[in-house]
Design an enzyme around this catalytic site. Structure first.
Site, PDB file in Angstrom:
ATOM      1  N   GLN A  94      47.412  39.918  35.416  1.00 45.24           N
ATOM      2  CA  GLN A  94      47.276  40.326  36.771  1.00 45.24           C
ATOM      3  C   GLN A  94      47.176  38.871  37.930  1.00 45.24           C
ATOM      4  O   GLN A  94      47.270  39.222  38.418  1.00 45.24           O
ATOM      5  CB  GLN A  94      46.510  41.187  36.672  1.00 45.24           C
ATOM      6  CG  GLN A  94      46.440  42.395  35.815  1.00 45.24           C
ATOM      7  CD  GLN A  94      44.385  42.981  35.331  1.00 45.24           C
ATOM      8  OE1 GLN A  94      44.596  43.741  36.442  1.00 45.24           O
ATOM      9  NE2 GLN A  94      43.986  42.107  34.372  1.00 45.24           N
ATOM     10  N   HIS A 120      50.703  42.026  39.817  1.00 46.84           N
ATOM     11  CA  HIS A 120      49.950  41.635  41.023  1.00 46.84           C
ATOM     12  C   HIS A 120      50.556  40.226  41.966  1.00 46.84           C
ATOM     13  O   HIS A 120      49.508  39.959  42.870  1.00 46.84           O
ATOM     14  CB  HIS A 120      48.949  41.093  40.380  1.00 46.84           C
ATOM     15  CG  HIS A 120      47.500  42.514  40.267  1.00 46.84           C
ATOM     16  ND1 HIS A 120      46.523  42.766  39.709  1.00 46.84           N
ATOM     17  CD2 HIS A 120      47.843  43.790  40.552  1.00 46.84           C
ATOM     18  CE1 HIS A 120      45.744  44.085  39.553  1.00 46.84           C
ATOM     19  NE2 HIS A 120      46.879  44.347  39.978  1.00 46.84           N
ATOM     20  N   CYS A 141      62.792  45.610  53.291  1.00 48.39           N
ATOM     21  CA  CYS A 141      63.953  45.822  51.838  1.00 48.39           C
ATOM     22  C   CYS A 141      63.565  44.987  50.537  1.00 48.39           C
ATOM     23  O   CYS A 141      64.633  44.985  49.995  1.00 48.39           O
ATOM     24  CB  CYS A 141      64.546  45.257  52.544  1.00 48.39           C
ATOM     25  SG  CYS A 141      64.236  42.964  52.926  1.00 48.39           S
ATOM     26  N   CYS A 149      61.594  38.556  57.222  1.00 48.72           N
ATOM     27  CA  CYS A 149      62.075  38.366  56.672  1.00 48.72           C
ATOM     28  C   CYS A 149      63.659  38.491  57.175  1.00 48.72           C
ATOM     29  O   CYS A 149      63.600  38.429  58.850  1.00 48.72           O
ATOM     30  CB  CYS A 149      62.551  39.961  55.809  1.00 48.72           C
ATOM     31  SG  CYS A 149      63.656  39.735  54.902  1.00 48.72           S
ATOM     32  N   SER A 155      38.871  42.485  32.299  1.00 45.32           N
ATOM     33  CA  SER A 155      38.062  43.138  32.341  1.00 45.32           C
ATOM     34  C   SER A 155      38.788  44.883  32.439  1.00 45.32           C
ATOM     35  O   SER A 155      37.968  45.549  32.157  1.00 45.32           O
ATOM     36  CB  SER A 155      36.712  43.590  33.462  1.00 45.32           C
ATOM     37  OG  SER A 155      37.366  43.449  34.692  1.00 45.32           O
TER      38      SER A 155
HETATM   39  N1  APR Z   1      38.232  33.484  27.780  1.00 45.42           N
HETATM   40  C1  APR Z   1      38.045  35.452  27.146  1.00 45.42           C
HETATM   41  N2  APR Z   1      37.835  35.556  28.015  1.00 45.42           N
HETATM   42  C2  APR Z   1      37.005  35.738  30.000  1.00 45.42           C
HETATM   43  C3  APR Z   1      36.920  34.281  30.513  1.00 45.42           C
HETATM   44  C4  APR Z   1      37.750  33.504  29.084  1.00 45.42           C
HETATM   45  N3  APR Z   1      37.575  32.180  28.790  1.00 45.42           N
HETATM   46  N4  APR Z   1      36.961  33.776  31.365  1.00 45.42           N
HETATM   47  C5  APR Z   1      36.293  34.835  31.477  1.00 45.42           C
HETATM   48  N5  APR Z   1      36.643  35.716  30.447  1.00 45.42           N
HETATM   49  C6  APR Z   1      37.005  37.823  30.912  1.00 45.42           C
HETATM   50  C7  APR Z   1      35.551  37.546  31.519  1.00 45.42           C
HETATM   51  O1  APR Z   1      34.403  38.158  30.789  1.00 45.42           O
HETATM   52  C8  APR Z   1      36.532  39.028  32.277  1.00 45.42           C
HETATM   53  O2  APR Z   1      36.673  40.084  31.171  1.00 45.42           O
HETATM   54  O3  APR Z   1      37.766  37.605  31.305  1.00 45.42           O
HETATM   55  C9  APR Z   1      37.725  38.709  31.950  1.00 45.42           C
HETATM   56  C10 APR Z   1      37.570  39.427  33.966  1.00 45.42           C
HETATM   57  O4  APR Z   1      37.671  39.507  34.752  1.00 45.42           O
HETATM   58  P1  APR Z   1      37.998  39.678  35.861  1.00 45.42           P
HETATM   59  O5  APR Z   1      37.374  38.424  36.456  1.00 45.42           O
HETATM   60  O6  APR Z   1      37.345  41.429  36.058  1.00 45.42           O
HETATM   61  O7  APR Z   1      39.798  39.913  35.447  1.00 45.42           O
HETATM   62  P2  APR Z   1      40.550  40.453  36.102  1.00 45.42           P
HETATM   63  O8  APR Z   1      40.808  41.435  35.152  1.00 45.42           O
HETATM   64  O9  APR Z   1      42.072  40.675  35.804  1.00 45.42           O
HETATM   65  O10 APR Z   1      40.476  41.399  37.611  1.00 45.42           O
HETATM   66  C11 APR Z   1      41.759  42.603  37.544  1.00 45.42           C
HETATM   67  O11 APR Z   1      41.259  42.710  40.125  1.00 45.42           O
HETATM   68  O12 APR Z   1      40.524  41.924  41.828  1.00 45.42           O
HETATM   69  C12 APR Z   1      41.139  42.034  41.218  1.00 45.42           C
HETATM   70  O13 APR Z   1      43.829  41.555  41.343  1.00 45.42           O
HETATM   71  C13 APR Z   1      42.350  41.218  41.401  1.00 45.42           C
HETATM   72  O14 APR Z   1      44.440  41.266  39.311  1.00 45.42           O
HETATM   73  C14 APR Z   1      42.521  41.385  39.641  1.00 45.42           C
HETATM   74  C15 APR Z   1      41.815  42.204  39.133  1.00 45.42           C
END
Ligand code: APR
Length: 273
Positions: free
Chosen positions: A111, A129, A140, A158, A199
């Site tokens: 992501q 993403h 296109c 484009c 998450s």
């Molecule tokens: N090691 C393991 N886990 C970690 C670490 C680490 N060093 N640092 C953070 N985390 C965990 C956090 O506890 C959380 O559960 O990684 C997770 C990150 O979750 P988010 O911040 O929600 O990120 P993500 O799941 O990638 O979000 C998905 O949401 O806002 C949109 O487009 C954005 O791609 C993103 C999408």
């Protein structure tokens, strides 16, 4: 944790087609904040999150205003893009690249828009993403490296004449059809899914474990028809439990930092190969 790392190493060694799903938690140890962790960009700046939810419709209504907004990003979100430009891969990214070079990991579906998996040497990466390093035409489908396009004139256009946007999938923006198709193909053929640093609350990405488990994103009722894919292992590596843990979609969670667990996993794998 050591026992779980040994268990995951055995599962990986026994797998025929392992893939990894990754989120922002992979890059926090490279200095890029995540979104929903305790110091996440959305956790600490609700306004930035609300603005991010309006960004796709801003592009559709006023592409010039979209570009002025994206280029003038202020506050936590603005530094987020700056942190991405400065960031370098961490040990977690290199560990996944090593699993690919061992022929065990077949693909990373991320992501993250930071390009750190490719920088660490991963070759088969699906950017679910999109990427901050590219621009895309919604009309296109053409993609251009960011440095290929002049931003003298806003919005950049484009060759087909349509305005370009960052190749970043904003909230409410459809995931590019090619990426969706490829990702679901990978998820429906894997026999091990390693889910690192996400998450698992943003859809349709968070549906991919269901595709691995049941071969389809359809609701559970239909899935009994499609059938449970026997023998699939879903392993989480995360700092905290997620809905996949609570809902029993993952078989087990190795709790901790991806930058520490994934290299230890590679180490344990070398001993078991
Ligand atoms: N090691 C393991 N886990 C970690 C670490 C680490 N060093 N640092 C953070 N985390 C965990 C956090 O506890 C959380 O559960 O990684 C997770 C990150 O979750 P988010 O911040 O929600 O990120 P993500 O799941 O990638 O979000 C998905 O949401 O806002 C949109 O487009 C954005 O791609 C993103 C999408």
């Amino acid at each position: 944790m050591e026992d779980l790392i040994k268990r995951a190493a055995k599962d990986l060694a026994a797998s025929k087609y392992a893939i990894a799903l990754t989120g922002a938690g992979m890059s926090t140890e490279s200095g890029i904040p995540d979104f929903r962790g305790p110091k996440g960009v959305w956790t600490t700046n609700r306004e930035a999150e609300a603005t991010a939810h309006r960004r796709y419709s801003l592009f559709l209504q006023d592409p010039r205003a979209y570009w002025e907004d994206m280029l003038g990003l202020k506050g936590a979100y603005g530094t987020f893009y700056e942190e991405i430009r400065q960031a370098r891969p961490n040990a977690g990214h290199y560990a996944l690249a090593e699993l690919e070079s061992l022929g065990i990991l077949k693909c990373v579906i991320t992501q993250n828009i930071d390009g750190l998996h490719e920088q660490a040497g991963s070759r088969r990466v699906l950017e679910y993403h999109g990427s901050i390093r590219a621009l895309r035409c919604l009309a296109c489908g053409s993609r251009f490296a960011r440095e290929e396009v002049s931003l003298e004139e806003l919005p950049p256009r484009c060759r087909c004449g349509f305005p370009l946007k960052y190749d970043v999938v904003h909230f409410q923006e459809p995931i590019p059809a090619d990426v969706i198709r490829e990702s679901e193909r990978e998820a429906s053929r894997c026999d091990l899914m390693l889910i690192c640093g996400t998450s698992a609350v943003v859809y349709p990405f968070a549906d991919l474990p269901r595709v691995a488990r049941f071969g389809s994103r359809r609701p559970v009722a239909d899935i009994d028809v499609v059938g449970h894919r026997a023998g699939v292992k879903i392993v989480e590596v995360n700092a905290e439990e997620t809905p996949l843990t609570h809902g029993g979609m993952s078989d087990y969670l190795i709790r901790g930092k991806t930058g520490e667990i994934l290299p230890a996993l590679c180490e344990a794998l070398h001993h078991s190969l």
